[in-house]
Write an enzyme that holds these catalytic residues in place. Structure first.
Site, PDB file in Angstrom:
ATOM      1  N   ASN A 186       0.846  -1.363   0.136  1.00  0.00           N
ATOM      2  CA  ASN A 186       0.135  -0.019   0.162  1.00  0.00           C
ATOM      3  C   ASN A 186       0.946   1.406   0.055  1.00  0.00           C
ATOM      4  O   ASN A 186       0.353   2.146  -0.565  1.00  0.00           O
ATOM      5  CB  ASN A 186      -0.988   0.131   0.961  1.00  0.00           C
ATOM      6  CG  ASN A 186      -0.243  -0.117   2.538  1.00  0.00           C
ATOM      7  OD1 ASN A 186       0.772  -0.748   2.532  1.00  0.00           O
ATOM      8  ND2 ASN A 186      -0.977   0.474   3.523  1.00  0.00           N
TER       9      ASN A 186
ATOM     10  N   GLU B 298       4.401  -3.653  12.515  1.00  0.00           N
ATOM     11  CA  GLU B 298       3.309  -2.659  12.297  1.00  0.00           C
ATOM     12  C   GLU B 298       2.227  -3.282  11.470  1.00  0.00           C
ATOM     13  O   GLU B 298       2.337  -3.446  10.366  1.00  0.00           O
ATOM     14  CB  GLU B 298       4.274  -1.363  11.879  1.00  0.00           C
ATOM     15  CG  GLU B 298       3.383  -0.128  12.018  1.00  0.00           C
ATOM     16  CD  GLU B 298       2.385   0.087  10.621  1.00  0.00           C
ATOM     17  OE1 GLU B 298       1.082  -0.308  11.087  1.00  0.00           O
ATOM     18  OE2 GLU B 298       2.550   0.878   9.909  1.00  0.00           O
TER      19      GLU B 298
ATOM     20  N   CYS C  59      -2.871   1.337   6.596  1.00  0.00           N
ATOM     21  CA  CYS C  59      -2.933   0.830   7.956  1.00  0.00           C
ATOM     22  C   CYS C  59      -3.704   1.721   9.188  1.00  0.00           C
ATOM     23  O   CYS C  59      -4.506   1.233   9.697  1.00  0.00           O
ATOM     24  CB  CYS C  59      -1.655   0.369   8.561  1.00  0.00           C
ATOM     25  SG  CYS C  59      -0.437   1.640   8.607  1.00  0.00           S
TER      26      CYS C  59
HETATM   27  P1  NAI Z   1       0.654  -9.753   4.064  1.00  0.00           P
HETATM   28  O1  NAI Z   1       0.898  -9.057   5.501  1.00  0.00           O
HETATM   29  O2  NAI Z   1       0.640 -11.275   3.722  1.00  0.00           O
HETATM   30  O3  NAI Z   1       1.910  -9.019   3.112  1.00  0.00           O
HETATM   31  C1  NAI Z   1       2.719  -8.178   3.722  1.00  0.00           C
HETATM   32  C2  NAI Z   1       4.062  -8.519   3.346  1.00  0.00           C
HETATM   33  O4  NAI Z   1       4.403  -9.492   3.743  1.00  0.00           O
HETATM   34  C3  NAI Z   1       4.305  -8.745   2.038  1.00  0.00           C
HETATM   35  O5  NAI Z   1       5.757  -8.436   1.431  1.00  0.00           O
HETATM   36  C4  NAI Z   1       4.294 -10.166   1.742  1.00  0.00           C
HETATM   37  O6  NAI Z   1       5.002 -10.749   0.594  1.00  0.00           O
HETATM   38  C5  NAI Z   1       5.083 -10.594   2.953  1.00  0.00           C
HETATM   39  N1  NAI Z   1       4.778 -12.046   3.529  1.00  0.00           N
HETATM   40  C6  NAI Z   1       3.444 -12.943   3.228  1.00  0.00           C
HETATM   41  N2  NAI Z   1       3.584 -13.980   3.931  1.00  0.00           N
HETATM   42  C7  NAI Z   1       4.853 -13.889   4.576  1.00  0.00           C
HETATM   43  C8  NAI Z   1       5.476 -14.865   5.415  1.00  0.00           C
HETATM   44  N3  NAI Z   1       4.934 -16.113   5.834  1.00  0.00           N
HETATM   45  N4  NAI Z   1       6.620 -14.586   5.899  1.00  0.00           N
HETATM   46  C9  NAI Z   1       7.350 -13.341   5.659  1.00  0.00           C
HETATM   47  N5  NAI Z   1       6.787 -12.480   5.021  1.00  0.00           N
HETATM   48  C10 NAI Z   1       5.587 -12.723   4.391  1.00  0.00           C
HETATM   49  O7  NAI Z   1      -0.473  -8.912   3.366  1.00  0.00           O
HETATM   50  P2  NAI Z   1      -1.534  -9.142   2.220  1.00  0.00           P
HETATM   51  O8  NAI Z   1      -1.713 -10.616   2.071  1.00  0.00           O
HETATM   52  O9  NAI Z   1      -0.759  -8.482   1.232  1.00  0.00           O
HETATM   53  O10 NAI Z   1      -2.881  -8.601   2.403  1.00  0.00           O
HETATM   54  C11 NAI Z   1      -3.894  -9.229   3.273  1.00  0.00           C
HETATM   55  C12 NAI Z   1      -4.297  -7.919   4.225  1.00  0.00           C
HETATM   56  O11 NAI Z   1      -3.424  -7.534   4.960  1.00  0.00           O
HETATM   57  C13 NAI Z   1      -5.185  -6.804   3.505  1.00  0.00           C
HETATM   58  O12 NAI Z   1      -6.088  -7.080   3.120  1.00  0.00           O
HETATM   59  C14 NAI Z   1      -4.885  -5.730   4.652  1.00  0.00           C
HETATM   60  O13 NAI Z   1      -6.207  -6.170   5.630  1.00  0.00           O
HETATM   61  C15 NAI Z   1      -3.645  -6.326   5.365  1.00  0.00           C
HETATM   62  N6  NAI Z   1      -2.375  -5.208   5.047  1.00  0.00           N
HETATM   63  C16 NAI Z   1      -2.266  -4.491   6.204  1.00  0.00           C
HETATM   64  C17 NAI Z   1      -1.276  -3.507   5.812  1.00  0.00           C
HETATM   65  C18 NAI Z   1      -0.765  -2.457   6.707  1.00  0.00           C
HETATM   66  O14 NAI Z   1      -0.168  -1.641   6.343  1.00  0.00           O
HETATM   67  N7  NAI Z   1      -1.219  -2.771   7.950  1.00  0.00           N
HETATM   68  C19 NAI Z   1      -0.588  -3.750   4.525  1.00  0.00           C
HETATM   69  C20 NAI Z   1      -0.962  -4.663   3.491  1.00  0.00           C
HETATM   70  C21 NAI Z   1      -1.930  -5.491   4.067  1.00  0.00           C
END
Ligand code: NAI
Ligand code: MG
Length: 492
Positions: free
Chosen positions: A163, A261, A295
């Site tokens: 994002n 975060e 977020c």
């Molecule tokens: P995610 O939390 O899975 O992805 C964020 C990062 O973590 C990406 O770089 C991803 O490749 C990495 N990642 C994924 N699985 C991992 C693992 N097992 N070990 C280490 N790194 C890993 O989020 P995703 O699937 O893209 O989005 C799902 C939901 O998460 C969204 O719908 C939203 O609600 C939330 N989200 C919240 C964010 C925030 O800023 N708090 C940012 C992105 C998503």
């Protein structure tokens, strides 16, 4: 990069290829590539390397070597000069970086430009802090000397969401590098490019080879091996709660430090005596900037009953005027990042309808009016929902504002705190003592009074409860990349 050419469908050229390891772009060990999509059209516009554990090993080895032999020994003033130069180069390349950011994650161009400027500010701010990282002395009895020093934690991994790709990368890398740490960054697989471009600019600014590495690919194939790697000393993760929990669990194996975060469901408390214009502008931006994929988005409007009807009428009217379109046409409102995410957002509203929710505006999938393409969800406001409703409790991470009505300030406080999250709260009132009292009682890492998203890199940022722990930004953020060593000596 020419915006008109890109919108006319010409191929996008000049994007980096491969991972960035030891000061140059290298092919992934498997040779496999992944597609990157332009959310404004819903089509592939480029490819990038699908990394794996072998690439992670190479990047971590490079970061380890650079840490031990070069960066931790580089004088703080020299680190500062390099970071300051990086800020200058980011500014000089702002337009190109913003175009790539918009193409990759979808957001309107002026928001992407804001993010790029914010990234430059991160480097500028921490450049100034490099040579002010000083420890303490301790008043031990006569014949003893006690002091502390801040040492860099070592190799830091940065797992970045889609994002805010460039700003999240910068807010992690700048303090890490300032503290003397080296870096392996893993951008989200939806938005790999600006982290790679940033690494290249850092080299141009004089950062020694191996100090900053970037490995692209999925969370399972690149993120997971980083979190379990024995030579990674800290993982800074921004993303979902579920993935944050996985990161924390795997980091436990090697007692690797984590900064998490995670998400939020942040309330915007609006009291009867708010400044009308300031509040309308604030509430609108808090949820519809970046199509709500923030977020810290203000996704719950907690409004005092006295102004509820009139405020919502005006808010809905303004929401309907937001211009929608491809990010490169710089509308007020852009697409969401992926097809998958679009379905997730739509699912929340479809289920809410089944529960009888009243949708005041929006509530449907839409498209770029110019092309009929893209992954768009209408800016949506849902009327008063009870506390236990999914729309009140769950992070939607999209352009959906849920209303909760409060009888008075005390009730507003109760509603604001009724959440498993604790990232941000906004407060709109002209009564300063009410504002400060709410600020003191709301359980959140940061409070915005009378301007949502107020503050910049100077202000520490992070969550409480399910929103995570550890702080980024500000001098607190610098300390996240330091180990305190205390020395006590008998000298007499
Ligand atoms: P995610 O939390 O899975 O992805 C964020 C990062 O973590 C990406 O770089 C991803 O490749 C990495 N990642 C994924 N699985 C991992 C693992 N097992 N070990 C280490 N790194 C890993 O989020 P995703 O699937 O893209 O989005 C799902 C939901 O998460 C969204 O719908 C939203 O609600 C939330 N989200 C919240 C964010 C925030 O800023 N708090 C940012 C992105 C998503
Ligand atoms: Mg993309």
């Amino acid at each position: 990069m020419n915006i008109q050419d890109i919108l006319a469908g010409k191929p996008v050229t000049g994007l980096p290829m491969g991972h960035y390891i030891d000061g140059c772009f290298v092919q992934g060990s498997s040779g496999r590539m992944m597609d990157s999509f332009d959310p404004g059209r819903g089509t592939v516009f480029a490819q990038f390397a699908a990394g794996n554990a072998t690439d992670v090993d190479a990047a971590v080895a490079s970061a380890r070597e650079a840490f031990e032999t070069v960066w931790r020994k580089t004088p703080a003033a020299e680190r500062a000069r390099i970071l300051l130069k990086a800020a200058e180069l980011i500014r000089a390349n702002a337009k190109r970086l913003a175009i790539v950011e918009t193409l990759d994650c979808g957001k309107p161009l002026n928001e992407a430009l804001g993010d790029v400027n914010g990234a430059a500010r991160s480097f500028e701010y921490y450049a100034g802090a490099c040579d002010k990282l000083q420890g303490d002395t301790f008043p031990l009895p006569h014949g003893y000397l006690g002091y502390s020093v801040y040492e860099p934690v070592g190799v830091t991994a940065h797992i970045i969401p889609w994002n805010f790709p460039i700003s999240t990368t910068a807010r992690g890398l700048a303090p890490a590098l300032a503290a003397g740490c080296t870096v392996v960054a893993k951008p989200a697989e939806q938005t790999p490019f600006t982290a790679l471009l940033l690494a290249e600019l850092l080299s141009e600014a004089g950062l020694p080879d191996g100090v900053c590495n970037v490995v692209t690919g999925t969370g399972a194939e690149v993120g997971a091996p980083l979190t379990t790697h024995p030579h990674v000393d800290q993982v800074t993760f921004t993303g979902s709660v579920v993935t944050g929990q996985k990161v924390m669990r795997s980091a436990a194996d090697n007692i690797t430090r984590v900064v998490l975060e995670l998400g939020g469901k942040s309330p915007v408390v609006v009291l009867n005596d708010c400044d009308w214009e300031q509040t309308l502008t604030g509430v609108l931006g808090a949820i519809f900037e970046n199509a709500g994929q923030i977020c810290s988005a203000g996704s719950r409007l907690v409004i005092e009953r006295g102004i509820r009807d009139r405020f919502l009428e005006e808010l809905v009217a303004r929401t309907k005027t937001l211009t929608i379109g491809h990010g490169l046409r710089d509308p007020q409102f852009g697409p969401v990042n992926s097809q998958e995410h679009l379905s997730k957002v739509a699912g929340f509203i479809d289920r809410a309808r089944e529960r009888g929710a009243e949708i005041l505006t929006g509530g449907a999938i839409t498209a770029d009016p110019e092309t009929g393409q893209g992954w768009f969800y209408e800016p949506t406001i849902v009327a008063d929902r009870p506390c236990d409703d999914e729309l009140v409790q769950e992070e939607i991470f999209g352009p959906v504002l849920t209303v909760q009505v409060a009888e008075d300030a005390a009730h507003a406080l109760e509603l604001a705190n009724d959440s498993k999250y604790g990232l941000v709260a906004g407060i709109y009132t002209q009564d300063i003592s009410n504002a400060l009292s709410l600020a003191s009682e709301i359980d959140a890492g940061q409070i915005y009074i009378n301007e949502y998203f107020a503050g910049g890199i100077e202000v520490p940022f992070g969550g409480n409860k399910f929103s995570g722990f550890g702080r980024e930004k500000g001098l607190e953020g610098l300390k996240s990349y330091c180990k305190v060593k205390s020395v006590a000596a008998r000298i007499g």
